[in-house]
Scaffold this motif. Sequence first.
Motif, PDB file in Angstrom:
ATOM      1  N   ALA A 148      10.784  60.393 -43.572  1.00 15.39           N
ATOM      2  CA  ALA A 148      11.371  61.710 -43.820  1.00 15.39           C
ATOM      3  C   ALA A 148      10.357  62.651 -44.477  1.00 15.39           C
ATOM      4  O   ALA A 148      10.281  63.835 -44.124  1.00 15.39           O
ATOM      5  CB  ALA A 148      12.618  61.578 -44.690  1.00 15.39           C
ATOM      6  N   GLU A 149       9.569  62.138 -45.411  1.00 18.39           N
ATOM      7  CA  GLU A 149       8.559  62.961 -46.087  1.00 18.39           C
ATOM      8  C   GLU A 149       7.487  63.451 -45.107  1.00 18.39           C
ATOM      9  O   GLU A 149       7.145  64.625 -45.093  1.00 18.39           O
ATOM     10  CB  GLU A 149       7.884  62.170 -47.216  1.00 18.39           C
ATOM     11  N   LEU A 150       6.970  62.542 -44.310  1.00 19.70           N
ATOM     12  CA  LEU A 150       5.849  62.889 -43.443  1.00 19.70           C
ATOM     13  C   LEU A 150       6.248  63.681 -42.201  1.00 19.70           C
ATOM     14  O   LEU A 150       5.474  64.506 -41.719  1.00 19.70           O
ATOM     15  CB  LEU A 150       5.096  61.617 -43.033  1.00 19.70           C
ATOM     16  N   TYR A 151       7.440  63.443 -41.678  1.00 17.94           N
ATOM     17  CA  TYR A 151       7.863  64.112 -40.448  1.00 17.94           C
ATOM     18  C   TYR A 151       8.805  65.289 -40.674  1.00 17.94           C
ATOM     19  O   TYR A 151       8.895  66.171 -39.824  1.00 17.94           O
ATOM     20  CB  TYR A 151       8.549  63.115 -39.515  1.00 17.94           C
ATOM     21  N   HIS A 152       9.526  65.300 -41.797  1.00 18.85           N
ATOM     22  CA  HIS A 152      10.571  66.312 -41.988  1.00 18.85           C
ATOM     23  C   HIS A 152      10.532  66.952 -43.376  1.00 18.85           C
ATOM     24  O   HIS A 152      11.544  67.466 -43.843  1.00 18.85           O
ATOM     25  CB  HIS A 152      11.947  65.688 -41.739  1.00 18.85           C
ATOM     26  N   GLY A 153       9.388  66.893 -44.036  1.00 18.34           N
ATOM     27  CA  GLY A 153       9.250  67.525 -45.336  1.00 18.34           C
ATOM     28  C   GLY A 153      10.214  67.001 -46.386  1.00 18.34           C
ATOM     29  O   GLY A 153      10.591  67.720 -47.302  1.00 18.34           O
ATOM     30  N   GLY A 154      10.638  65.753 -46.235  1.00 15.44           N
ATOM     31  CA  GLY A 154      11.539  65.140 -47.199  1.00 15.44           C
ATOM     32  C   GLY A 154      13.016  65.335 -46.895  1.00 15.44           C
ATOM     33  O   GLY A 154      13.869  64.826 -47.623  1.00 15.44           O
ATOM     34  N   ASP A 155      13.348  66.060 -45.841  1.00 21.17           N
ATOM     35  CA  ASP A 155      14.749  66.313 -45.479  1.00 21.17           C
ATOM     36  C   ASP A 155      15.317  65.065 -44.794  1.00 21.17           C
ATOM     37  O   ASP A 155      15.147  64.872 -43.601  1.00 21.17           O
ATOM     38  CB  ASP A 155      14.835  67.529 -44.566  1.00 21.17           C
ATOM     39  N   THR A 156      15.984  64.224 -45.578  1.00 23.64           N
ATOM     40  CA  THR A 156      16.499  62.962 -45.026  1.00 23.64           C
ATOM     41  C   THR A 156      17.629  63.186 -44.034  1.00 23.64           C
ATOM     42  O   THR A 156      17.804  62.393 -43.119  1.00 23.64           O
ATOM     43  CB  THR A 156      16.963  62.017 -46.153  1.00 23.64           C
ATOM     44  N   SER A 157      18.387  64.270 -44.193  1.00 23.06           N
ATOM     45  CA  SER A 157      19.452  64.565 -43.224  1.00 23.06           C
ATOM     46  C   SER A 157      18.861  64.874 -41.856  1.00 23.06           C
ATOM     47  O   SER A 157      19.321  64.361 -40.835  1.00 23.06           O
ATOM     48  CB  SER A 157      20.316  65.735 -43.697  1.00 23.06           C
ATOM     49  N   ALA A 158      17.838  65.723 -41.840  1.00 24.40           N
ATOM     50  CA  ALA A 158      17.177  66.056 -40.576  1.00 24.40           C
ATOM     51  C   ALA A 158      16.533  64.815 -39.975  1.00 24.40           C
ATOM     52  O   ALA A 158      16.634  64.568 -38.761  1.00 24.40           O
ATOM     53  CB  ALA A 158      16.131  67.145 -40.790  1.00 24.40           C
ATOM     54  N   ALA A 159      15.883  64.012 -40.814  1.00 26.82           N
ATOM     55  CA  ALA A 159      15.249  62.780 -40.332  1.00 26.82           C
ATOM     56  C   ALA A 159      16.288  61.847 -39.726  1.00 26.82           C
ATOM     57  O   ALA A 159      16.071  61.283 -38.653  1.00 26.82           O
ATOM     58  CB  ALA A 159      14.512  62.083 -41.478  1.00 26.82           C
ATOM     59  N   GLY A 160      17.411  61.690 -40.393  1.00 25.04           N
ATOM     60  CA  GLY A 160      18.474  60.824 -39.879  1.00 25.04           C
ATOM     61  C   GLY A 160      19.018  61.298 -38.551  1.00 25.04           C
ATOM     62  O   GLY A 160      19.244  60.502 -37.639  1.00 25.04           O
ATOM     63  N   ARG A 161      19.206  62.612 -38.417  1.00 23.62           N
ATOM     64  CA  ARG A 161      19.713  63.153 -37.146  1.00 23.62           C
ATOM     65  C   ARG A 161      18.739  62.886 -36.005  1.00 23.62           C
ATOM     66  O   ARG A 161      19.140  62.495 -34.912  1.00 23.62           O
ATOM     67  CB  ARG A 161      19.982  64.643 -37.281  1.00 23.62           C
ATOM     68  N   VAL A 210      16.305  60.543 -35.815  1.00 21.27           N
ATOM     69  CA  VAL A 210      16.214  59.103 -35.525  1.00 21.27           C
ATOM     70  C   VAL A 210      17.439  58.656 -34.748  1.00 21.27           C
ATOM     71  O   VAL A 210      17.336  57.944 -33.748  1.00 21.27           O
ATOM     72  CB  VAL A 210      16.056  58.282 -36.828  1.00 21.27           C
ATOM     73  N   TRP A 211      18.629  59.071 -35.204  1.00 22.56           N
ATOM     74  CA  TRP A 211      19.854  58.624 -34.545  1.00 22.56           C
ATOM     75  C   TRP A 211      19.948  59.173 -33.123  1.00 22.56           C
ATOM     76  O   TRP A 211      20.327  58.466 -32.198  1.00 22.56           O
ATOM     77  CB  TRP A 211      21.078  59.014 -35.365  1.00 22.56           C
ATOM     78  N   SER A 212      19.576  60.441 -32.925  1.00 21.81           N
ATOM     79  CA  SER A 212      19.657  61.016 -31.577  1.00 21.81           C
ATOM     80  C   SER A 212      18.685  60.322 -30.627  1.00 21.81           C
ATOM     81  O   SER A 212      18.999  60.100 -29.458  1.00 21.81           O
ATOM     82  CB  SER A 212      19.420  62.527 -31.599  1.00 21.81           C
ATOM     83  N   LYS A 213      17.509  59.953 -31.123  1.00 21.46           N
ATOM     84  CA  LYS A 213      16.554  59.217 -30.271  1.00 21.46           C
ATOM     85  C   LYS A 213      17.089  57.835 -29.928  1.00 21.46           C
ATOM     86  O   LYS A 213      16.938  57.364 -28.808  1.00 21.46           O
ATOM     87  CB  LYS A 213      15.192  59.104 -30.953  1.00 21.46           C
ATOM     88  N   ALA A 214      17.721  57.189 -30.897  1.00 26.68           N
ATOM     89  CA  ALA A 214      18.285  55.842 -30.644  1.00 26.68           C
ATOM     90  C   ALA A 214      19.428  55.927 -29.635  1.00 26.68           C
ATOM     91  O   ALA A 214      19.513  55.110 -28.719  1.00 26.68           O
ATOM     92  CB  ALA A 214      18.770  55.228 -31.948  1.00 26.68           C
ATOM     93  N   VAL A 215      20.288  56.908 -29.791  1.00 26.06           N
ATOM     94  CA  VAL A 215      21.424  57.055 -28.872  1.00 26.06           C
ATOM     95  C   VAL A 215      20.910  57.412 -27.472  1.00 26.06           C
ATOM     96  O   VAL A 215      21.408  56.873 -26.473  1.00 26.06           O
ATOM     97  CB  VAL A 215      22.403  58.128 -29.390  1.00 26.06           C
ATOM     98  N   ALA A 216      19.894  58.262 -27.405  1.00 26.41           N
ATOM     99  CA  ALA A 216      19.332  58.626 -26.094  1.00 26.41           C
ATOM    100  C   ALA A 216      18.743  57.400 -25.391  1.00 26.41           C
ATOM    101  O   ALA A 216      18.818  57.265 -24.180  1.00 26.41           O
ATOM    102  CB  ALA A 216      18.266  59.707 -26.250  1.00 26.41           C
ATOM    103  N   ARG A 217      18.171  56.505 -26.178  1.00 25.86           N
ATOM    104  CA  ARG A 217      17.524  55.332 -25.587  1.00 25.86           C
ATOM    105  C   ARG A 217      18.503  54.220 -25.274  1.00 25.86           C
ATOM    106  O   ARG A 217      18.431  53.592 -24.232  1.00 25.86           O
ATOM    107  CB  ARG A 217      16.428  54.829 -26.517  1.00 25.86           C
ATOM    108  N   TRP A 218      19.410  53.925 -26.225  1.00 29.62           N
ATOM    109  CA  TRP A 218      20.273  52.747 -26.073  1.00 29.62           C
ATOM    110  C   TRP A 218      21.751  53.060 -25.919  1.00 29.62           C
ATOM    111  O   TRP A 218      22.546  52.150 -25.711  1.00 29.62           O
ATOM    112  CB  TRP A 218      20.089  51.802 -27.266  1.00 29.62           C
TER     113      TRP A 218
END
Length: 139
Positions: free
Chosen positions: A112-125, A127-135
């Motif tokens: 979250a820090e390195l990819y989204h400036g520490g915004d864990t909500s944005a990071a979670g969205r 990650v989850w959207s990529k997982a749902v798109a894949r699986w």
Amino acid sequence: MRCALSSCPKRQNGPTAQQATQTTDRPRRLGVPDGPADLVAALPWSAILEPLRWEFVGTTNIPSHGVAEQWRRPGGMSTHSGNFWEYYGTIHSDNAGTAMTHKALSKFAVYAELYHGGDTSAAGRVVWSKAVARWGDSR
């Protein structure tokens, strides 16, 4: 409309002792991630750091913590910019693009820090959207 005393629902102040000992949560299935943080925790550090051009420089044994991977940020001049254990890491470089230096962070918090400036909500969205798109979403 008021109810007659005999027809009012009984008010409960909280769970009974029996209810408090029973779990209402669904059991966690082994090997099935519970959310974005679990998905990131399952990744190797290379999957998180290499896309940002961090370079693996080796491992070190830190007596109080065990063996850690050492990585250097792009443009880093020191021998390494952070130590990373299986599920957490510390970024030592003040120029790594994060305000959370010199603190132990979970793998998800580092992501979250390195990819989204520490915004864990944005990071979670993301990650989850990529997982749902894949699986797909089996929840």
